[in-house]
Enzyme design. Structure first.
Site, PDB file in Angstrom:
ATOM      1  N   TYR A   1       8.310  -1.760   7.862  1.00  0.00           N
ATOM      2  CA  TYR A   1       8.214  -3.207   8.117  1.00  0.00           C
ATOM      3  C   TYR A   1       9.544  -3.888   7.832  1.00  0.00           C
ATOM      4  CZ  TYR A   1       6.620  -8.062   7.674  1.00  0.00           C
ATOM      5  OH  TYR A   1       6.465  -9.417   7.805  1.00  0.00           O
TER       6      TYR A   1
ATOM      7  N   TYR B   1       4.096  -0.588  -3.302  1.00  0.00           N
ATOM      8  CA  TYR B   1       5.519  -0.727  -2.985  1.00  0.00           C
ATOM      9  C   TYR B   1       6.101   0.634  -2.640  1.00  0.00           C
ATOM     10  CZ  TYR B   1      10.273  -2.625  -3.962  1.00  0.00           C
ATOM     11  OH  TYR B   1      11.564  -3.059  -3.906  1.00  0.00           O
TER      12      TYR B   1
END
Ligand SMILES: [Zn+2]
Lengths: 379, 136
Positions: free
Chosen positions: A324, A276
């Site tokens: 993204y 993450y």
């Protein structure tokens, strides 16, 4: 055969800027796509987990009648934790088919859930009075300590964003796809020294959903099952100042270590990695706290291309939170990419992914969840 | 310039904010295991003992890490630093560094700091830090 697998996985139909959908509908849009992926409907779901929204709201909206509910909400890694809890619930016989949803109108802020922290909380008393303004001024504070102690350079930190953009360039759904250089990153607007704009995550809208069931039942679904080999979770602190160490996340070490032990894997077994990345230092901390790199060596590891396309440890292959998408609780998108890579259908597909590891963070180094996936049932 | 967001003390943290009002930085120490800790709570996070006491800390520390925020905040003039101060007694706390340029050149990690008290309202005084021995 024992074990648990992912049999449905999908993101919202659109990602990015979705002003025509409320946050609640983003949950539902992702769930409906996951139902289609798994060839089922709400009637087949008997367990439900979500974060951000109360599970009662989303479950009723979707028409679910769950016999098992999990509202664990520890930030962006809540979905990794939900997967872990779903495995336990399915193995215990509390339910058979679990839906996990995420939806967040992070950019458009339509029908936004959530509440401001109380001035009586630790954050309200001991951080807000000193001028913090959300994650870019809290999550980031430890990194200068890391840079001094381990010699990480500004260029190496910038390289994290450069490499992830290389992955995003291969992903048609990524928000930012144009290749960038270290100079581009260092010349982008300063947000909170030493972090420039391109070292901070996006702010976008989107959602995602997973469907989890027993490995026994998984064979009857249309998609190849993605088996869950191991999981881990932990929590550490509600405020950044109380991390045990500014150069390592205890929550990462606990969650990652437990997941790898349970999966029975070594580092060399991992074909694909998600860490993450709300900010550029997260992959550096994650690589070291998971044990893929010795302390202080992850910056050079990334600089040398090991995590980039063609590298030996492909990492954040969707482009990550930096390129993204990042709605706020990004963990769901990291899990979706792990599932796509194990299924073999990712836009930037890595060859022969047998084992994929997905590490999430919650809050600002506040919590962690980790899932190890396998293409085959765990041996 | 708007008021900073101010803390709302709780029964467990009241002694800390009473301390800053009186010009003292107060920490807590465990009788059972000698652990010194912050933020306040009426038990030891290390050994769970309730046998803890409040004491006046030295107010000295070092600059452990920081960021310099460049985005506009209604109560600050950017850029301004948000710092983590390692107190001499061990605990870490977030604060701001005053009497010092808010630049990477002036804000040197591990520089010695000393507490100063910044009155905001009759109830709330914030502990801020400046370079020890005055402005550089
Ligand atoms: Zn104690």
């Amino acid at each position: 055969m024992t074990g648990v697998a992912i049999v449905g996985a999908a993101e919202t139909t659109e990602l990015g800027v979705i002003p025509h959908m409320s946050e609640l509908q983003l949950h539902a849009d992702a769930a409906l796509n996951a139902f289609a992926d798994a060839g089922i409907t709400a009637r087949d779901i008997d367990g439900f987990a979500t974060a951000g929204f109360r599970p009662t709201e989303v479950a009723q909206y979707l028409g679910l009648k769950p016999r098992w509910v999990d509202g664990t909400s520890v930030g962006g890694c809540s979905f990794m934790v939900h997967v872990r809890h779903a495995v336990a619930a399915i193995n215990a016989g509390h339910c058979s088919t679990v839906l996990i949803t995420h939806g967040e109108s992070g950019k458009s802020r339509v029908g936004k859930a959530g509440m401001a922290p109380s001035p009586a909380s630790f954050g309200g008393q001991f951080e807000a009075p000193f001028g913090v303004m959300g994650p870019p001024t809290m999550f980031t504070v430890p990194v200068l300590r890391y840079m001094k102690d381990y010699g990480l350079t500004h260029e190496q930190l910038a390289m994290v964003a450069v490499v992830q953009r290389q992955w995003a360039a291969r992903n048609p759904r990524a928000s930012f796809r144009d290749l960038i250089t270290v100079d581009d990153v260092l010349n982008s607007r300063m947000i909170a020294y030493p972090f420039h704009l391109l070292e901070c995550c996006l702010v976008t809208d989107g959602g995602g959903a997973l469907i989890v069931t027993s490995a026994e039942r998984a064979k009857d679904f249309p998609q190849p099952p993605v088996y869950i080999w191991g999981t881990g979770e932990s929590s550490e602190t509600p405020i950044i100042s109380q991390m045990e160490s500014l150069t390592s996340s205890r929550a990462f070490r606990q969650a990652g270590g437990d997941a790898m032990r349970e999966a029975g894997i070594r580092h060399a077994d991992v074909d694909h990695l998600m860490i993450y990345d709300a900010f550029a230092h997260l992959p550096i901390y994650g690589l070291e706290d998971l044990g893929f790199c010795a302390k202080g060596e992850a910056g050079a590891f990334i600089w040398e291309g090991n995590t980039a396309p063609g590298g030996r440890l492909p990492t954040n292959t969707n482009g990550g939170g930096l390129s993204y998408m990042h709605s706020g609780m990004y963990g769901m998108y990291a899990l979706q990419e792990s599932v796509r890579q194990v299924r073999g259908i990712a836009p930037a597909q890595v060859d022969n992914v047998e084992v994929a590891l997905c590490l999430g963070v919650g809050g600002m180094f506040g919590a962690s969840g980790c899932v190890v996936f396998g293409r085959q049932p765990r041996g | 310039m708007a008021q900073r967001p101010l803390p709302r003390p709780t029964p467990e943290t009241d002694h800390f904010w009473a301390g800053t009002r009186d010009g003292e930085l107060r920490l807590q120490k465990c009788h059972a295991c000698s652990h010194v800790y912050f933020p306040p709570r009426p038990f030891c996070p290390e050994c769970s003992s309730r046998d803890v006491h409040v004491f006046r800390a030295s107010g000295r520390g070092t600059l452990e890490s920081y960021v310099i925020n460049h985005r506009p905040h209604p109560a600050w003039t950017a850029p301004y630093a948000i710092a983590l101060v390692k107190l001499a007694e061990g605990p870490r706390m977030m604060s701001n560094i005053v009497d010092c340029p808010q630049t990477p050149e002036a804000l040197v990690l591990d520089m010695p700091l000393e507490v100063v008290f910044d009155k905001q309202t009759d109830e709330i005084t914030l502990p801020l830090f400046r370079p020890a021995g005055g402005a550089p």
